[in-house]
Write a protein that holds these residues in place. Structure first.
Motif, PDB file in Angstrom:
ATOM      1  N   LEU A 166       1.252  -3.179   4.552  1.00  0.00           N
ATOM      2  CA  LEU A 166       0.289  -4.332   4.249  1.00  0.00           C
ATOM      3  C   LEU A 166      -0.743  -4.188   5.342  1.00  0.00           C
ATOM      4  O   LEU A 166      -1.799  -4.652   5.197  1.00  0.00           O
ATOM      5  N   ILE A 167      -0.524  -3.684   6.382  1.00  0.00           N
ATOM      6  CA  ILE A 167      -1.428  -3.581   7.695  1.00  0.00           C
ATOM      7  C   ILE A 167      -1.520  -1.940   8.021  1.00  0.00           C
ATOM      8  O   ILE A 167      -0.560  -1.366   7.853  1.00  0.00           O
ATOM      9  N   ASP A 168      -2.565  -1.911   8.928  1.00  0.00           N
ATOM     10  CA  ASP A 168      -2.964  -0.684   9.566  1.00  0.00           C
ATOM     11  C   ASP A 168      -2.491  -0.684  11.017  1.00  0.00           C
ATOM     12  O   ASP A 168      -2.164   0.456  11.626  1.00  0.00           O
ATOM     13  N   TYR A 169      -2.578  -1.713  11.525  1.00  0.00           N
ATOM     14  CA  TYR A 169      -2.570  -1.761  13.290  1.00  0.00           C
ATOM     15  C   TYR A 169      -1.914  -3.145  13.548  1.00  0.00           C
ATOM     16  O   TYR A 169      -1.823  -4.009  13.013  1.00  0.00           O
ATOM     17  N   ILE A 170      -0.580  -2.953  14.522  1.00  0.00           N
ATOM     18  CA  ILE A 170      -0.042  -4.018  14.600  1.00  0.00           C
ATOM     19  C   ILE A 170      -0.553  -4.515  16.008  1.00  0.00           C
ATOM     20  O   ILE A 170      -0.436  -3.728  17.090  1.00  0.00           O
ATOM     21  N   LEU A 216       7.412   4.432  11.587  1.00  0.00           N
ATOM     22  CA  LEU A 216       7.802   4.894  10.413  1.00  0.00           C
ATOM     23  C   LEU A 216       7.092   4.921   9.300  1.00  0.00           C
ATOM     24  O   LEU A 216       7.123   5.476   7.924  1.00  0.00           O
ATOM     25  N   TYR A 217       6.018   3.824   9.337  1.00  0.00           N
ATOM     26  CA  TYR A 217       5.107   3.143   8.264  1.00  0.00           C
ATOM     27  C   TYR A 217       3.684   3.650   8.347  1.00  0.00           C
ATOM     28  O   TYR A 217       2.962   3.381   8.001  1.00  0.00           O
ATOM     29  N   GLN A 218       3.759   4.742   9.168  1.00  0.00           N
ATOM     30  CA  GLN A 218       2.149   5.082  10.108  1.00  0.00           C
ATOM     31  C   GLN A 218       1.335   3.920  10.013  1.00  0.00           C
ATOM     32  O   GLN A 218       0.131   3.973  10.093  1.00  0.00           O
TER      33      GLN A 218
END
Ligand code: CS2
Ligand code: MG
Length: 402
Positions: free
Chosen positions: A278-282, A304-306
């Motif tokens: 649901l996101i691209d950057y953490i 693991l989820y790009q």
């Protein structure tokens, strides 16, 4: 090898910082940042009254065991106070271990995955014209990525517009400042800002924007959609994320990349966001999310989820966090970007550091440990000053998210 002494150092070279220094019986010491903006003393007490007594006599080499001891052993898990305190211990112990190994921290973590760390700066202005000028200044300084925050017509005191051009600082001395918020005005204005920025600066510069938790998921989806033509690097903190599921609605409606996590404390705060892509950057960072030990766990899950990293790096994160973050960024395979708000010269003098900015990138330097120290004489010149972050209300007086 034993931890002989640990001390908390509080200093206010323009803003408050809380630093933990751990000293060992072998003469090696390390430092960690424990600053929690506007709630600093809670972490000081947590460390002094509850953590330090448990550290004395422990083997500083057992970083993982000490982390688990403080996390599980408190029984009361998570939360910003607990996790900032654990982060300070963890950062100081990694600093000590890297110094003992005679290595920069990135080498101990697994070595460099890149030569330099892409950073974004925080350009802000009271209105559109001032913000365009502020972005131009960052471009001139060599920044490749710039977050643009602007005052909105008809609204006073918007997030991200602050005192000082290079040294943005929202916390103020005394009780919290009251600010006002109006979402419709904001939603109408922001696309006009990015339209102007693209017209003026072209497509090469990466542009970012922070909504600072102020929108509902539907409003965030609207903003994401209206910003699509301007190809943002990311839209940050579009909606509060206590409910991770809230991001699903935004995601279903826009391809604008989403970043969140500066207030998260553990992997549990972002597990669903990451696993459901649901996101691209953490945006979790060293001081807020339990130090290097825990941040590494979050980054591994994200990989693991790009999902890539984009650590928080505002002025309330001390140079100690910045130094540790840069070593982490240099190693972490799924690095995205690092926020870099400059500290004042007074702060830099209290915390001598090996990292340096050059042409849009930060370099961690090759000093052993995380490369940041504290000059205690200098720190002692600046006693603690109570300060708070502002609060926000809607125009009818309703409390809102600042
Ligand atoms: O992205 C950011 O830098 C922020 O959202 C911060 O300015 C934030 O408001 C402060 O760190 C709060 O202490
Ligand atoms: Mg932010």
């Amino acid at each position: 090898m034993k931890i002989e002494r640990a001390r908390v150092i509080v200093t206010c070279p323009g803003r408050n910082f809380v630093t933990l220094k751990i000293e060992t019986d072998q003469g090696v010491s390390g430092i960690g940042d424990a600053t929690l903006n506007g709630r600093e003393k809670a972490v000081v007490a947590y460390l002094e009254d509850h953590v330090i007594p448990c550290l004395i006599g422990k083997d500083p080499r057992r970083i993982e065991d000490i982390w688990q001891y403080l996390y599980r052993g408190a029984y009361w898990r998570r939360g910003p106070v607990t996790m900032s305190a654990i982060a300070a211990v963890d950062t100081a112990l990694w600093d000590i271990k890297a110094k003992m190994a005679n290595m920069p921290l990135y080498d101990l973590l697994g070595g460099q995955s890149r030569d330099r760390v892409l950073v974004y700066g925080h350009a802000n202005g009271a209105d559109l014209a001032e913000t365009v000028d502020a972005v131009a200044r960052y471009v001139d300084m060599g920044y490749k990525a710039i977050r643009a925050q602007s005052g909105v017509p008809g609204m006073k005191d918007v997030y991200g517009v602050g005192r000082g051009k290079l040294f943005y600082e929202p916390a103020g001395v005394g009780l919290p400042q009251e600010t006002q918020w109006n979402t419709p005005k904001y939603l109408r204005f922001v696309p006009t800002l990015f339209d102007k920025l693209r017209e003026k600066f072209g497509l090469d510069v990466q542009l970012l924007h922070d909504a600072h938790h102020r929108l509902t998921p539907n409003e965030a989806a609207q903003l994401g959609k209206s910003l699509e033509p301007y190809g943002l690097f990311w839209l940050e903190d579009a909606t509060p994320a206590e409910n991770q599921e809230a991001f699903r609605l935004i995601r279903q409606h826009t391809t604008t990349p989403l970043a969140v996590g500066e207030i998260f404390n553990t992997i549990w705060d972002c597990k669903d966001l990451i696993q459901n892509q649901l996101i691209d950057y953490i945006r979790t960072t060293v001081v807020r999310a339990g130090g290097i030990t825990h941040l590494r766990r979050i980054a591994d899950l994200a990989s693991l989820y790009q999902v890539r990293t984009g650590s928080h790096g505002a002025t309330d994160l001390s140079p100690v966090t910045m130094g540790a973050a840069l070593h982490f960024d240099t190693w972490v395979p799924n690095f995205g970007i690092q926020e870099y708000m400059r500290h004042s010269p007074e702060t830099d003098a209290v915390f001598p550091h090996a990292y340096r900015f050059e042409d849009g990138y930060l370099y961690p330097g090759d000093a052993v440990g995380h490369g940041v120290d504290i000059d205690e004489k200098e720190a002692a010149k600046y006693p603690y000053e109570p300060a708070y972050l502002p609060v926000a209300r809607l125009e009818d007086g309703t409390m809102w998210n600042w």
